[in-house]
Design an enzyme around this catalytic site. Structure first.
Site, PDB file in Angstrom:
ATOM      1  N   SER B  33     -11.073   5.059   6.386  1.00 15.03           N
ATOM      2  CA  SER B  33     -11.354   5.571   7.726  1.00 15.03           C
ATOM      3  C   SER B  33     -10.076   5.819   8.519  1.00 15.03           C
ATOM      4  O   SER B  33      -9.918   6.854   9.153  1.00 15.03           O
ATOM      5  CB  SER B  33     -12.249   4.591   8.482  1.00 15.03           C
ATOM      6  OG  SER B  33     -12.514   5.078   9.775  1.00 15.03           O
ATOM      7  N   GLU B  54      -8.453  -9.151  10.253  1.00 13.68           N
ATOM      8  CA  GLU B  54      -7.448  -8.461  11.078  1.00 13.68           C
ATOM      9  C   GLU B  54      -6.367  -9.408  11.597  1.00 13.68           C
ATOM     10  O   GLU B  54      -5.190  -9.043  11.670  1.00 13.68           O
ATOM     11  CB  GLU B  54      -8.132  -7.749  12.248  1.00 13.68           C
ATOM     12  CG  GLU B  54      -9.078  -6.617  11.846  1.00 13.68           C
ATOM     13  CD  GLU B  54     -10.471  -7.097  11.456  1.00 13.68           C
ATOM     14  OE1 GLU B  54     -10.733  -8.316  11.568  1.00 13.68           O
ATOM     15  OE2 GLU B  54     -11.297  -6.256  11.049  1.00 13.68           O
ATOM     16  N   ARG B 164      -9.787   9.427  16.331  1.00 14.73           N
ATOM     17  CA  ARG B 164     -10.432   9.792  15.070  1.00 14.73           C
ATOM     18  C   ARG B 164     -10.648  11.308  15.025  1.00 14.73           C
ATOM     19  O   ARG B 164     -10.770  11.895  13.954  1.00 14.73           O
ATOM     20  CB  ARG B 164     -11.769   9.061  14.998  1.00 14.73           C
ATOM     21  CG  ARG B 164     -12.643   9.371  13.802  1.00 14.73           C
ATOM     22  CD  ARG B 164     -14.049   8.815  14.044  1.00 14.73           C
ATOM     23  NE  ARG B 164     -14.934   8.999  12.916  1.00 14.73           N
ATOM     24  CZ  ARG B 164     -15.109   8.109  11.934  1.00 14.73           C
ATOM     25  NH1 ARG B 164     -14.453   6.976  11.947  1.00 14.73           N
ATOM     26  NH2 ARG B 164     -15.934   8.339  10.953  1.00 14.73           N
TER      27      ARG B 164
END
Lengths: 280, 317
Positions: B33, B54, B164
């Site tokens: 992604s 993370e 994005r």
């Protein structure tokens, strides 16, 4: 090869001095963490004085070993060791936790010579150690990364994220040492957050697990050298059984002296014991 | 179809990262992604997928940087600015480590995934970390330049808020930029719009529309949010007398806040308006739907500018 008896005795003498100096310093300054500094004394001493390839001369060498004190609140003992190694003068310890000092309450990389990573918020050091170990492998050097963890710190989930990552990335030059003193700020670790089978936990996360008396110089040295010698693709953890507040009877095995200032009466009693041990 | 900035990022990271063996790339199971996968396939030895962890990833990056590497840390903006924040603050910022924190799916670009996957506070969080460079590129040319600059030139911690999505190009190929300096997109006399990220192409469309109405509006691309080009803000206030700040971020703590701070401290009490999300949670929808629904579209920007110019005229009258 194990340490000679004479060398063990020298390091034991050094540890007694480090304890006396640290308690005297924290009393003078009326601030700083005593309990965890006392428990981690032999671990840091054996690392800095014997096992880790660290010196003022090689402080910038890419292939030096690195020590990360993930339990950053034990900074007073770290600073005592670093001053012994010559990273800064012994007298500079008097500036600990004071404005303008290079010796912050928790280790600060870039400020304090010899400190390899800023630490303080618990649970971050092992992850950084994994990064360092991966970096060393990319560079093709065989340097070791030693990460010293508190046992209370193991409550942090990030420690176990790092444990998984170290196994995945086959960090066999990464050695974690747990200062397993069984006490944390709010009480006994078994009450605050039971860890269950700590050996089994590390083992099932893909680590080699060694265990020793964390106040026994010879045992610590042997365990660390054994860990350095393992080259099986697995990281290694040494569970070092320690006593919080070790060396001062009324500070031992209690959370009362995790971070509280030492008053004059406590100081006198502590010095009687510590100096008595030094002169014995 | 405009090129999505995440695709540009992935390709730039692959190209410039391959050429510099100090670059390592980390991702937390979002590589396909964030597009860090392009580097990962080209250079598996220097690519580290840490799984869905993370916090561990950001701290690992600190370790790489401590050993002389330039780690690019990839996940969604909302996770890096929350789960990764303690390491960003206490390990990376505190020691001024050479880490690049790359926050993908910024603003509303998580679209249908909803409020949990939108990010309206990354600029606010990262601005609060001393020494952190905070940027948000607006088009492919700038995105590519930024990746190259962060590898070849810049030293210190950096955060990049990455869309994005894509929008019409703002810049011609080869355009150069300077970190910390706002880029003038067009000149104008009646008001100045400061924008960042995909708000820049939307603001450009609004400015073009207003020009047809006879309004002359300057547009500056504030792609560096910290250090902010304070001089550009002060000059704009003096020269055009009205300021509008546009961002795909909460109005609390982002570009609008930063511009307001400069205006207030400079005593430049010009009509001023923030266009951004008004302290509320967002919801699922297509990106264009959300941009309109939350008042960030071309119409909303044009309205905000018209009203601000009108306030200026009212003040003079």
């Amino acid at each position: 090869m194990s340490l000679t008896k004479d060398r063990v005795m020298e390091l034991e003498t050094l540890c007694r001095r480090f304890r006396t100096d640290t308690i005297a310093l924290l009393h003078r300054l009326q601030t700083g963490h005593a309990g965890g500094s006392l428990s981690v004394c032999e671990i840091l001493t054996v690392l800095y004085m014997e096992c880790a390839n660290i010196s003022v001369d090689n402080r910038c060498a890419p292939d030096r070993d690195r020590v990360v004190l993930s339990k950053g609140h034990a900074a007073p003992m770290l600073y005592r060791c670093l001053s012994e190694k010559g990273f800064f003068p012994l007298e500079e310890l008097e500036t600990l936790r004071q404005p303008g000092s290079r010796l912050q309450g928790h280790p600060s990389m870039g400020k304090t010579p010899g400190v390899e990573l800023s630490t303080g918020p618990l649970g971050l050091g092992l992850s950084a150690g994994v990064g360092m170990a991966c970096a060393n492998r990319l560079q093709g050097n065989g340097a070791c990364v030693f990460v010293v963890l508190g046992d209370g710190e193991l409550d942090e989930g990030t420690v176990w994220e790092a444990a998984m990552a170290a196994a995945k990335f086959r960090c066999d030059r990464l050695i974690a040492i747990v200062d397993w003193n069984k006490v944390q700020l709010d009480g006994m670790t078994r009450d605050v957050m039971p860890m269950g089978d700590l050996r089994g936990k590390w083992s099932t996360f893909g680590w080699n697990v060694l265990e020793c008396d964390g106040h026994d110089i010879a045992q610590l040295y042997d365990a660390i050298q054994t860990a350095k010698g393992l080259a099986d693709g697995k990281p290694c953890v040494i569970l070092a059984n320690t006593v919080k507040g070790k060396g001062v009877s009324f500070m031992e095995n209690t959370n009362l002296y995790h971070g509280k200032a030492i008053d004059d009466d406590e100081f006198s009693r502590a010095m009687l014991e510590l100096e008595g041990a030094e002169n014995a | 179809m405009p090129e999505a900035l995440r695709d540009v990022y992935g390709e730039s990271l692959r190209r410039y990262g391959l050429a510099n063996d100090r670059v390592v790339v980390l991702d937390a199971d979002l590589a396909t992604s964030t597009k860090s996968v392009l580097f990962g396939k080209a250079c598996p030895d220097r690519f580290f997928d840490v799984g869905i962890a993370e916090a561990n990833m950001v701290s690992m990056a600190a370790g790489f940087a401590a050993c002389g590497y330039i780690p690019f840390v990839n996940t969604f903006a909302t996770f890096i600015a929350s789960i990764g924040a303690v390491s960003a603050k206490c390990l990376i910022g505190y020691s001024h480590l050479n880490v690049r924190l790359m926050g993908g799916n910024n603003g509303l670009t998580g679209g249908y995934d909803g409020a949990t996957h939108h990010c309206l506070d990354d600029i606010n969080v990262m601005r609060g970390i001393p020494g952190m460079l905070v940027t948000s590129p607006c088009d492919p040319v700038q995105m590519d330049w930024l990746v190259q600059t962060l590898i070849d030139d810049y030293r210190g911690p950096a955060y990049v808020s990455i869309s994005r999505m894509g929008a019409g190009p703002v810049y011609k190929a080869g355009e150069r930029f300077t970190l910390g300096k706002a880029k003038r997109v067009c000149a104008g006399a009646d008001a100045t719009v400061f924008a960042c990220g995909l708000s820049v192409p939307r603001a450009l469309e609004a400015v073009d529309r207003l020009r047809q109405e006879g309004l002359s509006i300057a547009l500056w691309d504030m792609f560096t949010l910290k250090p902010l080009d304070e001089e550009a803000v002060r000059d704009a206030a003096r020269e055009t007398g009205a300021i509008v700040a546009v961002e795909e971020h909460s109005v609390l703590g982002g570009l609008g806040t930063a511009v307001a701070e400069v205006l207030a401290e400079s005593g430049l009490a010009v009509p001023f308006r923030r266009v951004g999300i008004r302290d509320r949670y967002t919801e699922s929808g297509s990106y264009p739907q959300l941009v309109e629904a939350f008042g960030l579209g071309v119409d909303a920007i044009a309205d905000a500018v018209r009203q601000t110019v009108a306030r200026k005229k009212g003040a003079r009258g």
